[in-house]
Design an enzyme around this catalytic site. Structure first.
Site, PDB file in Angstrom:
ATOM      1  N   LYS A   1      -6.771   3.335   8.592  1.00 41.85           N
ATOM      2  CA  LYS A   1      -5.789   4.276   8.069  1.00 41.85           C
ATOM      3  C   LYS A   1      -6.325   5.702   8.088  1.00 41.85           C
ATOM      4  O   LYS A   1      -5.612   6.646   8.462  1.00 41.85           O
ATOM      5  CB  LYS A   1      -5.392   3.877   6.645  1.00 41.85           C
ATOM      6  CG  LYS A   1      -4.594   2.574   6.566  1.00 41.85           C
ATOM      7  CD  LYS A   1      -4.283   2.210   5.129  1.00 41.85           C
ATOM      8  CE  LYS A   1      -3.469   0.915   5.057  1.00 41.85           C
ATOM      9  NZ  LYS A   1      -3.173   0.527   3.665  1.00 41.85           N
TER      10      LYS A   1
ATOM     11  N   SER B   1       0.799  -1.221   0.000  1.00 37.97           N
ATOM     12  CA  SER B   1       0.000   0.000   0.000  1.00 37.97           C
ATOM     13  C   SER B   1       0.834   1.276   0.000  1.00 37.97           C
ATOM     14  O   SER B   1       0.291   2.365  -0.135  1.00 37.97           O
ATOM     15  CB  SER B   1      -0.937   0.008   1.215  1.00 37.97           C
ATOM     16  OG  SER B   1      -0.209  -0.002   2.417  1.00 37.97           O
TER      17      SER B   1
END
Length: 850
Positions: free
Chosen positions: A744, A701
């Site tokens: 996140k 990511s």
């Protein structure tokens, strides 16, 4: 014409007198004694008639009309009445019953004549007479009448009609049946009826004798066993073993009370016989006894009564847990399905009793209501275990929890075989004994922490436990007999989904637990944790109060977790220090502020990443996720003269290194489009570093973050400090979706980030983010790295950056958060003029400084 005459009435209870038969009778009722005296004063005759009902004062309506004229042969006065011996003479019909004297009845009688056989020489009639006499003799013999008396009785009556009356009298029939034979005047018909009754009596005696023979056989064996046991007890008493054998008898009684299947019963009886033959001083004796004690303590048929009230279940979940709305909805859906299945199964069971014909609709069975086996996955401290306990409260079932963390032996699940010293059942059977119910809620905690060794794989042993098609006959190695687990509601918990073997994961339905936001933690502290710590530290509500700012200070500066365990420990630590000051007289009460928190708990021990203070070239803000929650991270890129080397540091995993190489390759291949000078990547050494080098990092990511930092370092353009990003990058520049979006984003919000770049395929994931967070953040959805660069690089022109931001928001105006962001941007575009560019940039700079 038949003669009419009047006689005193002798009412009979539960008997019928026939002509030609001598019958002893006890007379004690006033009316009966008066009638007997009247007969003795006259011609000694009475009209003996049966009562329809057993009453003490027989009125005419309680008497039959057909009876027998009897003559008193002998009398004997006794206390309270008289004993009679009467001889039946002939049938008579009572035309009228009249009251005479104090209680005596007289009857006006009509003599009744029987119909003799039409032809006594007829072979059929003779066969009937012979058969009746033979069967009557057999019946007498079966009843135990002496042969000499029986022959004399049968041979003393030659006429067929009187013989039928004699047989009818001795038959064990109900009064109405005997009365029917008396009223039957045709001798031949009466003989047939008597023969039929005799045959029935003989069949009844045959059946009775068979039953008695079986009972006697069983009793004989039991008596023999009892005799031997008594002798054994005497021997044991002499040997001093009496107390041990009393324990065996107690064990036998407890085992007999259990409802076991044939297979289970055979095994238990076999072990019980071994126990009886084994000396109490033998080590094997204790092994067998322990096994049988386990058998008696298991819930073979005990169940908790299940009552599902969805409104009550919702109240329980809301009172026990704050937030976790998605999880609560899934639990309530599960309970609703269970409730419907139980109701439909009950209706089907009631319908089956009424409808036996085919064609009825197939109803769900009870097993359909068990539903899936739930797997709660999430970080530590978010309420997985306590939710399982709330499910048990909602269902009214017992609750059992076993921890599988560190279990690395198959015997932990299935138990050890009894041949081993110190063998015990596995944790499943131990949990069932603890529950004392066949249908508990069974929590398998930390199922992802199962180990594996040369002693077997416990996760493979769980496959049978969690398979509804197999667990109805689960065999523990220690018990060696099947135990039904099909009614148990299994719930498992885990922190890491990838550590659960595939076949085991396939048997469970996943329910995700996300971390709490700061707002949710604030409410949890106010509603639950402060109250609990006051109670544990003997503080009153007035003595310990915490302001919202004080609680947020603890959350932000003293804890770093997705759950609330460390948070509760810090609140407890603060409460203990306050209790010490109050006990020492230094303090009466406290309404804590952030300054009080720092004074009591000391310096902050958690230093979360914060948004950078300046826009910098070569430094991009990424996002990462761990089971402890999400946060931001900085990716630093540096370009220096060299021989074309590429260095990656920061204790990166293989996947993350590959993402860095892919970013460099894309930058070289698309240098012109990205605004990179032609010779910027020639004869240079590129170094990408991710700070916090002591912490291992991995995952794809960070791909677009590395590429953005690299493009910024090579081109010299600065990366906006208020923008963070996450997404996987391909060699062609496409941005691929990633996981952990909610965590996140929450971590980025805590760090002060105001705009977030996500892959376009993660657009739907923002619906999982709390609404207040969505409304405070601007989201940009990227398809390629060009979209990322367009938003992330400041480019030295604030107005241009804002125009790009508005365009990006406008293009992705579907999600609720992006609608609000797009509305903001379009409003700014409409109000902005060339003369206000300076004010707009100053406003943005202030916002970033916060």
């Amino acid at each position: 014409m038949a003669e009419r005459f009047t006689l005193p009435v002798l009412p009979l209870r539960d008997t019928v007198v026939y002509p030609g038969v001598a019958v002893p009778i006890s007379a004690g009722r006033p009316g009966t004694v008066e009638a007997v005296q009247e007969a003795l004063d006259g011609d000694r005759r009475l009209f003996a008639v049966a009562q329809r009902e057993n009453v003490d004062d027989p009125a005419p309506e309680y008497l039959y009309t057909v009876g027998t004229v009897v003559r008193i042969i002998q009398t004997h006065r006794v206390r309270g009445g008289v004993q009679l011996l009467v001889q039946g003479e002939g049938r008579a019909q009572a035309l009228v019953y009249e009251q005479d004297g104090q209680a005596m009845l007289n009857a006006l009688l009509l003599e009744m004549e029987t119909l003799p056989p039409r032809n006594e020489e007829d072979p059929a009639f003779q066969a009937l007479d012979t058969e009746l006499r033979d069967r009557a003799a057999e019946l007498g013999t079966r009843r135990g009448v002496p042969a000499e008396a029986l022959n004399q009785l049968i041979q003393g009556v030659d006429e067929p009609g009187p013989f039928a009356d004699l047989v009818a009298f001795y038959l064990e029939l109900e009064t109405p049946d005997k009365q029917g034979l008396l009223e039957l005047l045709d001798d031949e018909e009466r003989m047939r009826a008597c023969l039929l009754a005799v045959e029935r009596e003989l069949a009844r005696i045959d059946a009775q004798e068979d039953i008695q023979a079986k009972v006697q056989s069983e009793l004989g064996e039991r008596q023999r066993e009892m005799l031997l046991r008594e002798q054994l007890k005497a021997i044991q008493k002499e040997l001093g073993e009496e107390e041990e054998r009393d324990d065996v008898e107690e064990m036998r009684n407890r085992l007999e009370e259990l409802e076991l299947s044939e297979e289970q019963r055979n095994e238990v009886d076999r072990e019980l016989r071994r126990l009886e033959r084994t000396s109490p001083q033998s080590a094997e004796y204790q092994v067998i006894r322990t096994f049988l004690e386990w058998i008696t303590e298991l819930p073979w048929n005990e169940r908790s009564e299940e009552k599902i009230d969805l409104s009550l279940a919702e109240e329980i979940l809301d009172s026990d847990h704050y937030g976790l709305e998605d999880v609560k909805d899934r639990v309530l859906e599960f309970l609703a399905v269970r409730k419907l299945a139980l109701e439909r199964a009950a209706e089907a069971g009631a319908g089956d009793k009424k409808e036996k014909a085919g064609g009825a609709s197939e109803a769900p069975d009870l097993g359909a209501g068990r539903g899936p086996i739930l797997l709660f996955v999430g970080p530590p401290g978010v309420g997985k275990t306590s939710i399982a306990k709330s499910i048990a409260r909602s269902l009214g079932r017992e609750y059992v929890r076993i921890s599988l963390g560190g279990a690395r032996d198959e015997a932990d699940i299935r138990g050890h075989r009894r041949t081993y010293v110190g063998a015990m059942p596995g944790r499943i059977i131990q949990g069932m004994r603890q529950a004392k119910s066949k249908n508990p809620v069974f929590l398998l905690d930390e199922v992802d922490k199962l180990g594996q060794s040369f002693q077997g794989d416990p996760s493979s042993a769980l496959l049978e436990v969690l398979d509804p098609a197999q667990n109805s006959t689960f065999v523990d190695h220690y018990l060696g007999i099947p135990f039904d687990l099909s009614e148990v509601l299994f719930v498992a918990t885990a922190n890491y989904l990838d550590r659960i073997p595939g076949p085991l994961l396939d048997r469970m339905e996943r329910v995700d637990f996300a971390g709490y936001t700061e707002a949710e933690k604030l409410e949890i502290v106010k509603r639950y944790l402060v109250r609990r710590q006051r109670s544990e530290n003997s503080l009153t509500d007035d003595e310990l109060k915490l302001t919202d700012d004080a609680i947020l200070t603890i959350i932000q500066n003293y804890t770093r977790e997705a759950g609330v365990r460390q948070l509760e420990r810090e609140v407890g630590k603060f409460a203990r220090k306050v209790a010490r000051r109050i006990a020492g007289g230094k303090l009466e009460k406290i309404d804590a502020t952030p300054d009080d928190i720092r004074e009591v708990l000391g310096r902050p021990r958690v230093h979360p990443e914060r948004m950078s203070e300046l826009d910098m070239s070569g430094v991009a803000t990424g996002m990462f996720y761990t089971p402890m929650g999400g946060d931001i991270m900085f990716v630093e890129a540096s370009v220096m003269p060299g021989e074309g080397g590429f260095v990656l540091t920061g204790q990166l995993g293989d996947v993350m290194k590959e993402s860095g190489r892919a970013a460099l390759s894309f930058a070289k291949a698309n240098a012109d489009r990205l605004g990179i000078p032609e010779d910027a990547l020639r004869k240079v050494e590129v170094h990408i570093h991710v700070p916090a080098g002591a912490i291992p990092k991995d995952g794809p990511s960070a791909g677009i973050t590395m590429a953005t930092a690299l493009v910024s370092a090579v081109s010299g353009r600065k990366v906006r400090r208020d923008v963070s990003m996450t997404g996987e990058l391909t060699l062609t520049g496409r941005v691929l979706p990633i996981g952990g979006v909610k965590e996140k984003v929450l971590g980025a919000v805590r760090a002060g980030i105001q705009e977030i770049i996500l892959p376009i395929d993660n657009e739907a994931d923002i619906e999982d983010i709390p609404e207040d967070v969505r409304n405070s953040i601007a989201f940009h959805f990227a398809t390629t790295l060009d979209d990322v660069i367009e938003v992330a690089l400041a480019d030295g022109s604030p107005s241009k950056a804002k125009a790009k931001k508005a365009s990006s928001k406008k293009a992705t105006d579907k999600a609720p958060a992006r609608k609000k962001a797009a509305k903001k941007s379009s409003a700014k575009k409409a109000s902005e003029k060339k003369t206000s560019e300076k004010k707009a940039s100053e406003k943005k700079a202030k916002k970033g400084g916060k």
